[in-house]
Design a protein around this motif. Structure first.
Motif, PDB file in Angstrom:
ATOM      1  N   GLN A   1      -6.828  -1.039   1.346  1.00  0.00           N
ATOM      2  CA  GLN A   1      -6.047  -0.515   2.472  1.00  0.00           C
ATOM      3  C   GLN A   1      -4.976  -1.493   2.950  1.00  0.00           C
ATOM      4  O   GLN A   1      -3.846  -1.089   3.182  1.00  0.00           O
ATOM      5  N   PRO A   2      -5.257  -2.795   3.102  1.00  0.00           N
ATOM      6  CA  PRO A   2      -4.196  -3.712   3.569  1.00  0.00           C
ATOM      7  C   PRO A   2      -3.029  -3.871   2.587  1.00  0.00           C
ATOM      8  O   PRO A   2      -1.947  -4.255   2.993  1.00  0.00           O
ATOM      9  N   LYS A   3      -3.216  -3.547   1.320  1.00  0.00           N
ATOM     10  CA  LYS A   3      -2.156  -3.712   0.324  1.00  0.00           C
ATOM     11  C   LYS A   3      -1.168  -2.553   0.319  1.00  0.00           C
ATOM     12  O   LYS A   3      -0.147  -2.619  -0.350  1.00  0.00           O
ATOM     13  N   LEU A   4      -1.457  -1.475   1.040  1.00  0.00           N
ATOM     14  CA  LEU A   4      -0.565  -0.318   1.072  1.00  0.00           C
ATOM     15  C   LEU A   4       0.669  -0.628   1.912  1.00  0.00           C
ATOM     16  O   LEU A   4       0.598  -1.353   2.904  1.00  0.00           O
ATOM     17  N   GLN A   5       1.814  -0.050   1.523  1.00  0.00           N
ATOM     18  CA  GLN A   5       3.056  -0.298   2.239  1.00  0.00           C
ATOM     19  C   GLN A   5       3.037   0.312   3.637  1.00  0.00           C
ATOM     20  O   GLN A   5       3.520  -0.273   4.582  1.00  0.00           O
ATOM     21  N   HIS A   6       2.515   1.525   3.745  1.00  0.00           N
ATOM     22  CA  HIS A   6       2.440   2.217   5.018  1.00  0.00           C
ATOM     23  C   HIS A   6       0.971   2.456   5.353  1.00  0.00           C
ATOM     24  O   HIS A   6       0.204   2.883   4.497  1.00  0.00           O
TER      25      HIS A   6
ATOM     26  N   VAL B   1      -3.088   6.441  -3.513  1.00  0.00           N
ATOM     27  CA  VAL B   1      -3.685   6.732  -2.218  1.00  0.00           C
ATOM     28  C   VAL B   1      -2.699   7.580  -1.425  1.00  0.00           C
ATOM     29  O   VAL B   1      -1.543   7.209  -1.247  1.00  0.00           O
ATOM     30  N   VAL B   2      -3.160   8.751  -0.976  1.00  0.00           N
ATOM     31  CA  VAL B   2      -2.335   9.652  -0.177  1.00  0.00           C
ATOM     32  C   VAL B   2      -3.039   9.897   1.148  1.00  0.00           C
ATOM     33  O   VAL B   2      -4.220   9.621   1.306  1.00  0.00           O
ATOM     34  N   ASN B   3      -2.282  10.429   2.108  1.00  0.00           N
ATOM     35  CA  ASN B   3      -2.827  10.726   3.422  1.00  0.00           C
ATOM     36  C   ASN B   3      -3.384  12.149   3.405  1.00  0.00           C
ATOM     37  O   ASN B   3      -2.649  13.105   3.179  1.00  0.00           O
ATOM     38  N   LEU B   4      -4.676  12.295   3.642  1.00  0.00           N
ATOM     39  CA  LEU B   4      -5.356  13.574   3.562  1.00  0.00           C
ATOM     40  C   LEU B   4      -4.764  14.577   4.551  1.00  0.00           C
ATOM     41  O   LEU B   4      -4.635  14.300   5.727  1.00  0.00           O
ATOM     42  N   GLN B   5      -4.366  15.736   4.068  1.00  0.00           N
ATOM     43  CA  GLN B   5      -3.875  16.884   4.831  1.00  0.00           C
ATOM     44  C   GLN B   5      -2.578  16.637   5.598  1.00  0.00           C
ATOM     45  O   GLN B   5      -2.198  17.444   6.434  1.00  0.00           O
ATOM     46  N   LYS B   6      -1.907  15.555   5.347  1.00  0.00           N
ATOM     47  CA  LYS B   6      -0.623  15.336   6.002  1.00  0.00           C
ATOM     48  C   LYS B   6       0.470  15.891   5.101  1.00  0.00           C
ATOM     49  O   LYS B   6       0.585  15.497   3.944  1.00  0.00           O
ATOM     50  N   PRO B   7       1.294  16.800   5.619  1.00  0.00           N
ATOM     51  CA  PRO B   7       2.351  17.372   4.770  1.00  0.00           C
ATOM     52  C   PRO B   7       3.384  16.331   4.355  1.00  0.00           C
ATOM     53  O   PRO B   7       3.709  15.417   5.114  1.00  0.00           O
TER      54      PRO B   7
END
Length: 175
Positions: A43-48, A62-68
């Motif tokens: 998680q800390p290595k992700l840009q956003h 890694v994507v954000n669940l259910q976020k369009p």
């Protein structure tokens, strides 16, 4: 024109003994031994920062669940499955670490949640991570999931089974 009858027995044996690798990915990504290590190492290595992460088991994105995404009406998991993933089959398998479950998606836009391969020290699955125990990777459960759901092309079947067993009583308006 050469036919199979014209090929020598030595050449036939060489063809039979040759092992041509499958031209596509034949395994899912490796998962960490502890579920908590996702939050400490990945998680800390992700840009956003991602509020509710979902990890694609085909390409490890890694994507954000259910976020369009991109002003679309589809969630990011569905968008990733249909347009971005290297899988290319139109199916999606995601690990949802916050809820300790897999998200299965198929081509028809349907999806369902499935029990994850992370268990506590007693071998019990902690759905929604409510108990607060450390959860450890169970290789046997993961191999069973891969064999019975993914490799046997059972993602659509598993989604249909899960949706059939869910009973919707009509919501709060019918109470």
């Amino acid at each position: 024109m050469t036919t199979f009858k014209d090929i020598s027995s030595k050449t036939k044996q060489q063809i039979y003994n040759s092992h041509i690798p499958y031209p596509n990915q034949i395994k899912l990504i490796s998962l960490p031994s502890k579920l908590n290590s996702f939050y400490t190492h990945y998680q800390p290595k992700l840009q956003h920062p991602i509020e509710d992460p979902a990890i694609c088991l085909f390409c490890a994105q890694v994507v954000n669940l259910q976020k369009p995404n991109y002003g679309d009406t589809l969630g990011s998991c569905t968008t990733h499955t249909q347009w971005e993933c290297i899988n290319g089959q139109g199916i999606g398998i995601f690990l949802i670490p916050r809820n300790n479950c897999f998200l299965l998606l198929n081509k028809g836009g349907r999806g369902s949640f499935f029990e994850s391969c992370y268990v506590d020290e007693y071998g019990e699955s902690d759905e929604d991570c409510k108990k607060g125990h450390d959860l450890y990777f169970c290789q046997e459960k993961y191999d069973s999931f891969v064999r019975d759901v993914w490799l046997s092309h059972g993602v659509g079947n598993m989604i249909a089974r899960k949706l059939e067993t869910q009973v919707d009583i009509g919501g709060w308006m019918t109470l």
